[in-house]
Design a protein around this motif. Structure first.
Motif, mmCIF file in Angstrom:
data_model
loop_
_atom_site.group_PDB
_atom_site.id
_atom_site.type_symbol
_atom_site.label_atom_id
_atom_site.label_comp_id
_atom_site.label_asym_id
_atom_site.label_seq_id
_atom_site.Cartn_x
_atom_site.Cartn_y
_atom_site.Cartn_z
ATOM 1 N N PRO A 1 0.821 -1.216 0.000
ATOM 2 C CA PRO A 1 0.000 0.000 0.000
ATOM 3 C C PRO A 1 0.853 1.264 0.000
ATOM 4 O O PRO A 1 1.842 1.363 0.725
ATOM 5 N N GLY A 2 0.451 2.218 -0.839
ATOM 6 C CA GLY A 2 1.106 3.519 -0.844
ATOM 7 C C GLY A 2 0.512 4.405 0.238
ATOM 8 O O GLY A 2 -0.384 3.999 0.987
ATOM 9 N N ILE A 3 0.967 5.631 0.313
ATOM 10 C CA ILE A 3 0.509 6.569 1.342
ATOM 11 C C ILE A 3 -1.003 6.784 1.292
ATOM 12 O O ILE A 3 -1.682 6.758 2.328
ATOM 13 N N GLU A 4 -1.559 6.958 0.086
ATOM 14 C CA GLU A 4 -2.996 7.233 -0.034
ATOM 15 C C GLU A 4 -3.844 6.085 0.497
ATOM 16 O O GLU A 4 -4.823 6.303 1.216
ATOM 17 N N LEU A 5 -3.484 4.857 0.139
ATOM 18 C CA LEU A 5 -4.256 3.700 0.609
ATOM 19 C C LEU A 5 -4.098 3.530 2.117
ATOM 20 O O LEU A 5 -5.076 3.244 2.823
ATOM 21 N N LYS A 6 -2.903 3.717 2.615
ATOM 22 C CA LYS A 6 -2.681 3.609 4.055
ATOM 23 C C LYS A 6 -3.478 4.667 4.815
ATOM 24 O O LYS A 6 -4.028 4.409 5.892
ATOM 25 N N MET A 7 -3.575 5.848 4.239
ATOM 26 C CA MET A 7 -4.372 6.914 4.869
ATOM 27 C C MET A 7 -5.853 6.524 4.925
ATOM 28 O O MET A 7 -6.523 6.741 5.939
ATOM 29 N N LYS A 8 -6.349 5.917 3.846
ATOM 30 C CA LYS A 8 -7.749 5.473 3.820
ATOM 31 C C LYS A 8 -8.003 4.399 4.872
ATOM 32 O O LYS A 8 -9.041 4.390 5.539
ATOM 33 N N LYS B 1 -5.803 15.597 8.840
ATOM 34 C CA LYS B 1 -5.285 14.942 7.641
ATOM 35 C C LYS B 1 -3.759 14.897 7.672
ATOM 36 O O LYS B 1 -3.149 13.902 7.256
ATOM 37 N N GLU B 2 -3.159 15.959 8.192
ATOM 38 C CA GLU B 2 -1.696 16.006 8.286
ATOM 39 C C GLU B 2 -1.187 14.923 9.238
ATOM 40 O O GLU B 2 -0.170 14.264 8.968
ATOM 41 N N GLY B 3 -1.916 14.738 10.350
ATOM 42 C CA GLY B 3 -1.537 13.715 11.315
ATOM 43 C C GLY B 3 -1.652 12.312 10.738
ATOM 44 O O GLY B 3 -0.781 11.457 10.969
ATOM 45 N N ILE B 4 -2.736 12.089 9.980
ATOM 46 C CA ILE B 4 -2.942 10.782 9.350
ATOM 47 C C ILE B 4 -1.860 10.518 8.310
ATOM 48 O O ILE B 4 -1.352 9.398 8.191
ATOM 49 N N GLU B 5 -1.467 11.552 7.583
ATOM 50 C CA GLU B 5 -0.421 11.396 6.567
ATOM 51 C C GLU B 5 0.921 11.047 7.217
ATOM 52 O O GLU B 5 1.675 10.218 6.692
ATOM 53 N N ILE B 6 1.203 11.649 8.366
ATOM 54 C CA ILE B 6 2.431 11.326 9.092
ATOM 55 C C ILE B 6 2.411 9.871 9.545
ATOM 56 O O ILE B 6 3.392 9.134 9.398
ATOM 57 N N LEU B 7 1.260 9.434 10.087
ATOM 58 C CA LEU B 7 1.121 8.039 10.524
ATOM 59 C C LEU B 7 1.313 7.083 9.348
ATOM 60 O O LEU B 7 2.005 6.065 9.464
ATOM 61 N N ALA B 8 0.700 7.412 8.218
ATOM 62 C CA ALA B 8 0.784 6.551 7.031
ATOM 63 C C ALA B 8 2.223 6.400 6.565
ATOM 64 O O ALA B 8 2.624 5.330 6.083
ATOM 65 N N GLY B 9 3.005 7.451 6.732
ATOM 66 C CA GLY B 9 4.396 7.398 6.316
ATOM 67 C C GLY B 9 5.274 6.590 7.251
ATOM 68 O O GLY B 9 6.304 6.051 6.845
ATOM 69 N N GLU B 10 4.844 6.477 8.501
ATOM 70 C CA GLU B 10 5.653 5.806 9.516
ATOM 71 C C GLU B 10 5.256 4.343 9.734
ATOM 72 O O GLU B 10 6.093 3.525 10.106
ATOM 73 N N LEU B 11 3.976 4.018 9.535
ATOM 74 C CA LEU B 11 3.480 2.692 9.892
ATOM 75 C C LEU B 11 3.813 1.638 8.842
ATOM 76 O O LEU B 11 4.079 1.937 7.680
ATOM 77 N N ASP B 12 3.752 0.367 9.269
ATOM 78 C CA ASP B 12 4.127 -0.785 8.453
ATOM 79 C C ASP B 12 3.232 -0.939 7.229
ATOM 80 O O ASP B 12 2.057 -0.568 7.255
#
Length: 212
Positions: free
Chosen positions: A163-170, A185-196
């Motif tokens: 999954p890329g960032i967009e799918l992980k954010m969803k 949204k900024e917080g979710i994007e940060i999480l998406a970039g850090e999580l597995d």
């Protein structure tokens, strides 16, 4: 948790596998061989279980079976020991939708796979649909595995990408909504970039966070 198409989060990374699975479940695609492959934790089992759920819910007259390859091989071994191979063949060649999970875990089971090839061929001749999942294709150095690979690739095949960032954010947004939690949204994007990238691990991390 009940695996359904409704709670499967779709993105460009899994869109092809999702689309084929949906069409098989509603009968648009018939007498097909579909192989879904990709790394562990990306949603392959979710799609197979969704097909099973959809068919049982909306077309209960159809014979559908979800089974892990490990259990299928154990059943085959049991019938071989009891000399009841005829019963085994009758059981599995009488199915309209056979969904085999973790297919790549059959590697090395050469003599048993020969019987599985016969089952697959019989079902396809009968007009059934077979959906298999795995991490990759089997060992091309083994003749039996080459035969299996030929069956898997003779029909439809769909790879699920990480999954890329967009799918992980969803996925994160969906998990948060289950707990009525809101994050920017900024917080979710940060999480998406850090999580597995493994969706099971990703969801588990969010659930742990929500229950902290």
């Amino acid at each position: 948790m009940t695996y359904t198409f409704e709670n499967f989060i779709c993105g460009v990374e899994n869109k092809t596998a999702y689309s084929f699975s949906k069409k098989i479940s509603d009968g648009t695609l018939k007498n097909q061989m579909l192989y879904i492959y990709g790394k562990s934790g990306l949603g392959k089992t979710h799609l197979l279980k969704s097909i099973e759920y959809e068919i049982k819910s909306k077309r209960p007259e159809k014979k559908v079976l979800y089974i892990k390859i490990e259990d299928l091989l154990l059943d085959l071994q049991h019938n071989l020991r009891k000399n009841t191979l005829v019963l085994f063949r009758k059981k599995y060649t009488n199915i309209e939708y056979l969904l085999i999970d973790n297919f790549d875990k059959s590697v090395g089971q050469t003599s048993l796979l020969a019987e599985i090839i016969d089952i697959i061929d019989s079902l396809l001749c009968f007009g059934s649909t077979i959906v298999c999942s795995g991490i990759s294709l089997l060992n091309p150095l083994c003749s039996t595995d080459i035969q299996i690979n030929g069956r898997l690739l003779s029909g439809l095949n769909a790879k699920i990408e990480n999954p890329g960032i967009e799918l992980k954010m969803k996925i994160i947004e969906n998990e948060l909504s289950l707990y009525n939690m809101n994050i920017s949204k900024e917080g979710i994007e940060i999480l998406a970039g850090e999580l597995d990238d493994n969706i099971f691990i990703l969801k588990g991390t969010i659930r742990t966070f929500c229950n902290w």
